[in-house]
Design a protein around this motif. Structure first.
Motif, mmCIF file in Angstrom:
data_model
loop_
_atom_site.group_PDB
_atom_site.id
_atom_site.type_symbol
_atom_site.label_atom_id
_atom_site.label_comp_id
_atom_site.label_asym_id
_atom_site.label_seq_id
_atom_site.Cartn_x
_atom_site.Cartn_y
_atom_site.Cartn_z
ATOM 1 N N THR A 1 0.835 -1.203 0.000
ATOM 2 C CA THR A 1 0.000 0.000 0.000
ATOM 3 C C THR A 1 0.870 1.253 0.000
ATOM 4 O OG1 THR A 1 -1.789 -1.121 1.181
ATOM 5 C CG2 THR A 1 -1.768 1.282 1.278
ATOM 6 N N LEU A 2 1.901 1.265 0.840
ATOM 7 C CA LEU A 2 2.819 2.410 0.899
ATOM 8 C C LEU A 2 3.563 2.597 -0.420
ATOM 9 C CD1 LEU A 2 4.348 1.923 4.482
ATOM 10 C CD2 LEU A 2 2.384 3.327 3.788
ATOM 11 N N GLU B 1 1.233 4.202 -2.991
ATOM 12 C CA GLU B 1 1.058 5.635 -2.727
ATOM 13 C C GLU B 1 2.078 6.485 -3.470
ATOM 14 O OE1 GLU B 1 -0.990 5.938 1.695
ATOM 15 O OE2 GLU B 1 1.179 6.110 1.520
ATOM 16 N N ARG B 2 3.220 5.892 -3.824
ATOM 17 C CA ARG B 2 4.237 6.642 -4.580
ATOM 18 C C ARG B 2 3.772 6.985 -5.984
ATOM 19 N NH1 ARG B 2 5.700 5.602 0.606
ATOM 20 N NH2 ARG B 2 7.694 6.653 1.002
ATOM 21 N N SER C 1 0.929 8.531 -6.569
ATOM 22 C CA SER C 1 -0.009 9.656 -6.393
ATOM 23 C C SER C 1 -1.452 9.220 -6.162
ATOM 24 C CB SER C 1 0.057 10.606 -7.606
ATOM 25 O OG SER C 1 1.361 11.063 -7.814
ATOM 26 N N LEU C 2 -1.628 8.121 -5.450
ATOM 27 C CA LEU C 2 -2.966 7.708 -5.027
ATOM 28 C C LEU C 2 -3.105 7.926 -3.529
ATOM 29 C CD1 LEU C 2 -3.587 4.331 -6.922
ATOM 30 C CD2 LEU C 2 -4.466 6.593 -7.503
ATOM 31 N N ASP C 3 -4.328 8.175 -3.059
ATOM 32 C CA ASP C 3 -4.533 8.329 -1.626
ATOM 33 C C ASP C 3 -4.489 6.962 -0.947
ATOM 34 O OD1 ASP C 3 -7.062 7.079 -1.939
ATOM 35 O OD2 ASP C 3 -8.053 9.002 -2.236
ATOM 36 N N ARG C 4 -4.533 6.962 0.375
ATOM 37 C CA ARG C 4 -4.355 5.732 1.134
ATOM 38 C C ARG C 4 -5.436 4.686 0.805
ATOM 39 N NH1 ARG C 4 -1.649 4.859 5.827
ATOM 40 N NH2 ARG C 4 -0.047 6.042 4.697
ATOM 41 N N LYS D 1 -7.340 4.268 -1.972
ATOM 42 C CA LYS D 1 -7.160 3.684 -3.300
ATOM 43 C C LYS D 1 -5.902 2.825 -3.360
ATOM 44 C CE LYS D 1 -9.720 7.120 -6.001
ATOM 45 N NZ LYS D 1 -9.628 8.173 -7.050
ATOM 46 N N SER D 2 -4.856 3.249 -2.670
ATOM 47 C CA SER D 2 -3.607 2.473 -2.643
ATOM 48 C C SER D 2 -3.839 1.116 -1.986
ATOM 49 C CB SER D 2 -2.518 3.238 -1.887
ATOM 50 O OG SER D 2 -2.196 4.443 -2.546
ATOM 51 N N ALA E 1 -2.073 1.123 -10.643
ATOM 52 C CA ALA E 1 -2.154 2.451 -10.025
ATOM 53 C C ALA E 1 -2.465 3.521 -11.066
ATOM 54 C CB ALA E 1 -0.843 2.776 -9.311
ATOM 55 N N LYS F 1 -5.676 6.012 -11.069
ATOM 56 C CA LYS F 1 -5.445 7.455 -10.986
ATOM 57 C C LYS F 1 -6.104 8.202 -12.140
ATOM 58 C CE LYS F 1 -1.785 10.915 -11.023
ATOM 59 N NZ LYS F 1 -0.366 11.169 -11.344
#
Length: 577
Positions: free
Chosen positions: A77-78, A81-82, A84-87, A89-90, A323, A327
């Motif tokens: 998940t982290l 997030e790289r 450019s998705l929020d937590r 969606k990630s 991702a 996005k």
């Protein structure tokens, strides 16, 4: 999944026995096979402190693997997030990726793949953190994780040169830190690799040979390499519904944009290089005519479409691809990805598939992403255990057969169709988003992917279960020994290493019996007549060949081996009577 006992005497039992060695509870016999790096075995080792029963240990190892798979969702998940998705969606993207059959099928085996996935994700995350803020502490973290990744699997060595080159490019203006980071990563990685090989040399019966075929396969010829490339690329496309190719396109665009705008590299380059590099490694590992065009026996289909070596690494490419869809994918990226997907699918169906061994044996763990279409294969899989000749011998072969929707080679079209449908669905999703209906479209798209993953995993179960029935279970000989010991007490067992019923069966049997009989004091002997053990595992024709006064234990036959009662024991007297 349906895992109850080991079904891989090399891949699973080797690591379970290595775990016993690391636990300090004893591994008194050498193991057969090409060897495996010990990272996962070290993690499993404490389980041997909880139990000494092999079957209970296996259940605990499977449970631990599932826990590792679930834990992987957090660093994944982290990583997402790289992009450019929020937590939220990630987390959705991470969950979908971990629910794909390429991951879930591996839950049915006590192999390294789950821990390997976790280490790859954590190493990728460390690369991003270093690129976001250069520091010695973050460089040390990347170095340690790279070494741990190498410790987990021999083929993860591909990550070492990639990481070294990437560090040079990233830190090229910080000479001191660059020198320290590169030296530390190269030194620790090399030490880990060499140390793991030496450990295998110590614990194996023969030499460590994992991955040694790659150098020779470089010279297999352009046609063989291209066929292997297309087959494995087709597998990755079908297993990910084409998302893996989109990931390659997106990462390539990001790397190019970073370099053009600021002459710098980001961790996108590391992700791209590791995913593509590991895939290339896998292609070379299987690029040989013997695997693609067998001249004897039924042969195997999986070498032509092998996925197990690259699945944990190409997961990074799927991260980028999925991702980017969530996005809001750029139209040009999708067009390029769709074009490449369709070209590879078309070339595989038209050129690779007609000559492939579609009638051959399939090992589920080697191609977990395509098991959903196992019912489209032309003939049932063998149900004979180990290396024994197949009881099911009725199958046809062909020199060339173009796949159609209904003929014997239909598997290739059936497996390709959902990817084509998904590309069409993605195009529709992009159109709906473009017209402003974003939130509901994203929810429907995500729900459809989750449903597809669940359906894929469920429809993979029949092949996984059949393989477990074929090569899993406690061997008949071991069950007979359990029954005998219930009646006569614990008995020592000798294993005749001069007996090889079928090619490859001795290593298979040695590993299986050493795992199941490790508490009985199993001994290896080339001269059974000199053994003091009351029980002997040898060939079924041992009595006829040697003229020895031994008695066969009724029903105790496994992998072409027979359990014999030797003279001098109460069991022998009972069998003789």
């Amino acid at each position: 999944m349906s895992a109850k006992t080991p079904s891989f005497p090399f891949d699973e039992i080797t690591l379970l026995q290595y775990a016993k060695y690391f636990s300090g509870t004893g591994m008194h016999l050498p193991l057969a096979g090409s060897g495996y790096f010990p990272g996962w075995a070290i993690i499993m080792a404490p389980l041997w402190w909880i139990t000494s029963d092999p079957q209970t240990m296996y259940h605990l190892a499977i449970a631990l693997g599932v826990v590792v798979g679930v834990v992987t969702v957090w660093p994944l998940t982290l990583l997402v997030e790289r992009f450019s998705l929020d937590r939220a969606k990630s987390a959705a993207v991470a969950g979908i990726i971990m629910c794909m059959p390429s991951r879930t099928v591996q839950a049915g085996y006590a192999m390294s793949e789950k821990f390997l996935c976790l280490m790859i994700v954590c190493t990728a995350l460390a690369a991003y953190r270093l690129a976001e803020g250069v520091s010695l502490r973050r460089a040390v973290q990347l170095s340690l994780l790279t070494s741990t990744l190498i410790l987990t699997h021999a083929r993860a060595i591909v990550v070492l040169p990639i990481t070294i080159v990437w560090l040079v490019l990233l830190l090229r203006k910080q000479g001191r830190l660059a020198l320290l980071s590169v030296s530390m990563t190269a030194g620790l990685g090399t030490l880990t690799f060499v140390g793991s090989i030496l450990l295998n040399q110590h614990l194996l019966e023969f030499q460590f040979t994992q991955g040694y075929s790659i150098a020779g396969n470089v010279f297999s010829g352009a046609s063989i390499i291209l066929r292997t490339f297309l087959g494995q690329a087709w597998y990755q496309i079908v297993a990910s519904l084409g998302i893996v190719v989109l990931g390659v396109v997106v990462l390539t665009q990001k790397v190019s944009r970073d370099w053009k705008s600021s002459k710098r590299v980001d961790a996108h380059l590391w992700m791209l290089a590791v995913g593509v590099g590991a895939f290339s490694f896998s292609v070379l590992a299987w690029a040989n005519s013997a695997g693609l065009f067998t001249t004897s026996g039924r042969g195997r289909l999986d070498p032509a479409i092998y996925g197990r070596y690259s699945d944990p690494f190409t997961m990074l490419l799927i991260v980028a691809g999925l991702a980017s869809i969530m996005k809001g994918l750029h139209e040009l990226s999708f067009v390029w990805a769709a074009f490449i997907n369709l070209i590879i699918i078309g070339a595989t169906v038209l050129w690779v598939a007609p000559r492939a061994l579609t009638w051959g044996i399939v090992t589920p763990a080697h191609v977990p992403g395509i098991l959903s279409w196992g019912s489209s294969l032309p003939y049932p899989q063998s149900m004979s255990p180990g290396w024994l000749p197949s009881v099911y011998q009725h199958y046809d072969t062909w020199n060339w057969l173009m796949p159609t929707w209904t003929n014997l080679n239909r598997f290739w079209l059936h497996a390709s169709a959902p990817t084509v449908a998904f590309l069409m669905m993605t195009a529709l999703y992009m159109l709906v988003r473009h017209n402003g209906v974003k939130s509901s479209a994203a929810f429907i798209f995500s729900a459809a992917l989750v449903a597809a993953c669940i359906l894929g995993s469920l429809t993979s179960l029949p092949m996984v279960r059949n393989f477990q029935l074929k090569d899993g279970g406690k061997p008949n000989i071991v069950q007979s020994i359990d029954t005998i010991e219930d009646r006569y007490g614990t008995m020592k067992v000798a294993f005749d290493i001069s007996c090889t019923p079928h090619q490859g069966s001795q290593g298979w049997a040695l590993n299986a019996f050493s795992f199941w009989l490790q508490s009985r004091g199993l001994e290896l002997t080339e001269h059974p007549e000199e053994s003091k053990a009351p029980l002997l595992i040898s060939c079924t024709d041992y009595k006829a060949k040697t003229g020895s006064d031994v008695e066969a234990i009724s029903g105790a036959n496994t992998f072409g081996y027979q359990l014999w009662a030797l003279p001098g024991s109460s069991l022998y007297a009972h069998e003789k009577a």
